[in-house]
Design a protein around this motif. Structure first.
Motif, PDB file in Angstrom:
ATOM      1  N   GLY A  85     -63.880  32.309 -64.867  1.00  0.00           N
ATOM      2  CA  GLY A  85     -64.247  32.962 -63.770  1.00  0.00           C
ATOM      3  C   GLY A  85     -65.551  32.921 -63.251  1.00  0.00           C
ATOM      4  N   SER A  86     -66.551  32.401 -63.963  1.00  0.00           N
ATOM      5  CA  SER A  86     -67.623  31.998 -63.624  1.00  0.00           C
ATOM      6  C   SER A  86     -68.149  31.078 -64.393  1.00  0.00           C
ATOM      7  N   VAL A  87     -69.175  29.972 -64.000  1.00  0.00           N
ATOM      8  CA  VAL A  87     -69.516  28.843 -64.435  1.00  0.00           C
ATOM      9  C   VAL A  87     -70.920  29.219 -64.741  1.00  0.00           C
ATOM     10  N   SER A  88     -71.377  28.852 -66.123  1.00  0.00           N
ATOM     11  CA  SER A  88     -72.828  29.021 -66.515  1.00  0.00           C
ATOM     12  C   SER A  88     -73.700  27.785 -65.921  1.00  0.00           C
ATOM     13  N   GLN A  89     -74.977  27.916 -65.873  1.00  0.00           N
ATOM     14  CA  GLN A  89     -75.808  26.687 -65.435  1.00  0.00           C
ATOM     15  C   GLN A  89     -75.630  25.491 -66.416  1.00  0.00           C
ATOM     16  N   GLU A  90     -75.389  25.852 -67.742  1.00  0.00           N
ATOM     17  CA  GLU A  90     -75.228  24.841 -68.618  1.00  0.00           C
ATOM     18  C   GLU A  90     -73.922  24.159 -68.463  1.00  0.00           C
ATOM     19  N   VAL A  91     -72.892  24.693 -67.877  1.00  0.00           N
ATOM     20  CA  VAL A  91     -71.711  23.942 -67.734  1.00  0.00           C
ATOM     21  C   VAL A  91     -71.699  23.105 -66.474  1.00  0.00           C
ATOM     22  N   MET A  92     -72.481  23.759 -65.358  1.00  0.00           N
ATOM     23  CA  MET A  92     -72.788  23.106 -64.159  1.00  0.00           C
ATOM     24  C   MET A  92     -73.652  21.784 -64.206  1.00  0.00           C
ATOM     25  N   ARG A  93     -74.525  21.925 -65.282  1.00  0.00           N
ATOM     26  CA  ARG A  93     -75.200  20.655 -65.429  1.00  0.00           C
ATOM     27  C   ARG A  93     -74.636  19.627 -66.185  1.00  0.00           C
ATOM     28  N   LEU A  94     -73.716  19.890 -67.061  1.00  0.00           N
ATOM     29  CA  LEU A  94     -72.802  19.215 -67.723  1.00  0.00           C
ATOM     30  C   LEU A  94     -71.903  18.465 -66.829  1.00  0.00           C
ATOM     31  N   LEU A  95     -71.187  19.248 -65.928  1.00  0.00           N
ATOM     32  CA  LEU A  95     -70.418  18.640 -64.749  1.00  0.00           C
ATOM     33  C   LEU A  95     -71.152  17.533 -64.026  1.00  0.00           C
ATOM     34  N   GLU A  96     -72.393  17.896 -63.667  1.00  0.00           N
ATOM     35  CA  GLU A  96     -73.118  16.789 -63.167  1.00  0.00           C
ATOM     36  C   GLU A  96     -73.226  15.654 -63.989  1.00  0.00           C
ATOM     37  N   ILE A  97     -73.638  15.823 -65.126  1.00  0.00           N
ATOM     38  CA  ILE A  97     -73.882  14.633 -66.015  1.00  0.00           C
ATOM     39  C   ILE A  97     -72.666  13.971 -66.206  1.00  0.00           C
ATOM     40  N   LEU A  98     -71.453  14.589 -66.344  1.00  0.00           N
ATOM     41  CA  LEU A  98     -70.245  13.918 -66.299  1.00  0.00           C
ATOM     42  C   LEU A  98     -69.797  13.209 -65.091  1.00  0.00           C
ATOM     43  N   ARG A  99     -69.981  14.023 -64.053  1.00  0.00           N
ATOM     44  CA  ARG A  99     -69.997  13.059 -62.600  1.00  0.00           C
ATOM     45  C   ARG A  99     -70.456  11.843 -62.555  1.00  0.00           C
ATOM     46  N   HIS A 100     -71.999  11.795 -62.733  1.00  0.00           N
ATOM     47  CA  HIS A 100     -72.839  10.610 -62.982  1.00  0.00           C
ATOM     48  C   HIS A 100     -72.173   9.587 -64.152  1.00  0.00           C
ATOM     49  N   HIS A 101     -71.796  10.124 -65.178  1.00  0.00           N
ATOM     50  CA  HIS A 101     -71.330   9.027 -66.025  1.00  0.00           C
ATOM     51  C   HIS A 101     -70.021   8.419 -65.868  1.00  0.00           C
ATOM     52  N   LEU A 102     -69.067   9.182 -65.190  1.00  0.00           N
ATOM     53  CA  LEU A 102     -67.777   8.591 -64.384  1.00  0.00           C
ATOM     54  C   LEU A 102     -68.018   7.985 -63.397  1.00  0.00           C
ATOM     55  N   ASN A 103     -69.240   7.897 -62.645  1.00  0.00           N
ATOM     56  CA  ASN A 103     -69.278   7.357 -61.470  1.00  0.00           C
ATOM     57  C   ASN A 103     -68.476   7.798 -60.491  1.00  0.00           C
ATOM     58  N   ILE A 104     -68.304   9.128 -60.362  1.00  0.00           N
ATOM     59  CA  ILE A 104     -67.870   9.753 -59.303  1.00  0.00           C
ATOM     60  C   ILE A 104     -68.394  10.114 -58.122  1.00  0.00           C
ATOM     61  N   ASP A 105     -68.251   9.774 -56.876  1.00  0.00           N
ATOM     62  CA  ASP A 105     -68.885   9.866 -55.759  1.00  0.00           C
ATOM     63  C   ASP A 105     -69.122  11.387 -55.507  1.00  0.00           C
ATOM     64  N   ARG A 106     -70.444  11.514 -55.047  1.00  0.00           N
ATOM     65  CA  ARG A 106     -70.872  13.106 -54.870  1.00  0.00           C
ATOM     66  C   ARG A 106     -69.839  13.708 -53.929  1.00  0.00           C
ATOM     67  N   LEU A 107     -69.533  13.198 -52.759  1.00  0.00           N
ATOM     68  CA  LEU A 107     -68.548  13.881 -51.776  1.00  0.00           C
ATOM     69  C   LEU A 107     -67.253  14.317 -52.375  1.00  0.00           C
ATOM     70  N   ILE A 108     -66.745  13.095 -53.310  1.00  0.00           N
ATOM     71  CA  ILE A 108     -65.402  13.416 -53.803  1.00  0.00           C
ATOM     72  C   ILE A 108     -65.554  14.574 -54.886  1.00  0.00           C
ATOM     73  N   ALA A 109     -66.725  14.592 -55.651  1.00  0.00           N
ATOM     74  CA  ALA A 109     -66.904  15.625 -56.693  1.00  0.00           C
ATOM     75  C   ALA A 109     -66.833  17.016 -55.936  1.00  0.00           C
ATOM     76  N   ALA A 110     -67.589  16.865 -54.629  1.00  0.00           N
ATOM     77  CA  ALA A 110     -67.629  18.299 -54.007  1.00  0.00           C
ATOM     78  C   ALA A 110     -66.395  18.769 -53.526  1.00  0.00           C
ATOM     79  N   ALA A 111     -65.542  17.965 -53.152  1.00  0.00           N
ATOM     80  CA  ALA A 111     -64.093  18.190 -52.614  1.00  0.00           C
ATOM     81  C   ALA A 111     -63.408  18.446 -53.778  1.00  0.00           C
TER      82      ALA A 111
END
Length: 123
Positions: A85-111
Motif C-alpha cells: 500500500g505504500s513504497v518506502s524510500q529504500e524500495v524506490m531507490r532499489l527499483l531505480e537501481i534495478l531499472r538501471h541494471h536491467l537497462n529499462i528505459d526511463r519512460l517505459i519504467a514510468a509507464a
C-alpha cells in the motif's frame, strides 16, 4: 520480486502473497515449479546478506534474465513494491537501481510504475 520484498529487511505477508499469486497466475511462470519458491527466496536473502550481495544478485539477474523479460521483471518488482500500500524510500531507490541494471528505459519504467499505481489505487 524477492529482492524488492527484502529491500526493507522485512518480507511481509502481503508481499509474499503477491509473489505467490504472481507465480501461480502469470503465463511467464507456466513452467516454473512453485514449490521451489521458498528455497529461491531463501537463497536470494542469503546472497543479500553478503558484503556485495546486492551487486551479486543484480549481476546474476541481469545475466540470467532474457532481454525480452526485463520489462516484465521490472513490472513484477513494482507489483511487489506496491503490495503493502505504500513504497518506502529504500524500495524506490532499489527499483531505480534495478531499472538501471536491467537497462529499462526511463519512460517505459514510468509507464510501468503508473500502471501499477493505478492497479493498487483505493478509495
Amino acid at each position: 520480486m524477492v529482492l524488492i520484498s527484502a529491500a526493507d529487511r522485512e518480507m511481509t505477508d502481503f508481499e509474499m502473497k503477491a509473489i505467490g499469486d504472481t507465480v501461480q497466475g502469470l503465463p511467464v511462470f507456466r513452467d516454473f515449479d512453485a514449490t521451489t519458491l521458498p528455497a529461491i527466496a531463501s537463497d536470494c536473502v542469503g546472497m543479500l546478506q553478503n558484503e556485495d550481495g546486492l551487486d551479486a544478485v543484480l549481476d546474476h539477474l541481469a545475466a540470467d534474465l532474457p532481454a525480452k523479460l526485463r520489462e516484465t521483471a521490472y513490472a513484477l518488482a513494482c507489483e511487489v513494491a506496491a503490495a503493502n500500500g505504500s513504497v518506502s524510500q529504500e524500495v524506490m531507490r532499489l527499483l531505480e537501481i534495478l531499472r538501471h541494471h536491467l537497462n529499462i528505459d526511463r519512460l517505459i519504467a514510468a509507464a510501468i510504475e503508473r500502471g501499477v499505481r493505478a492497479r493498487y489505487a483505493h478509495l
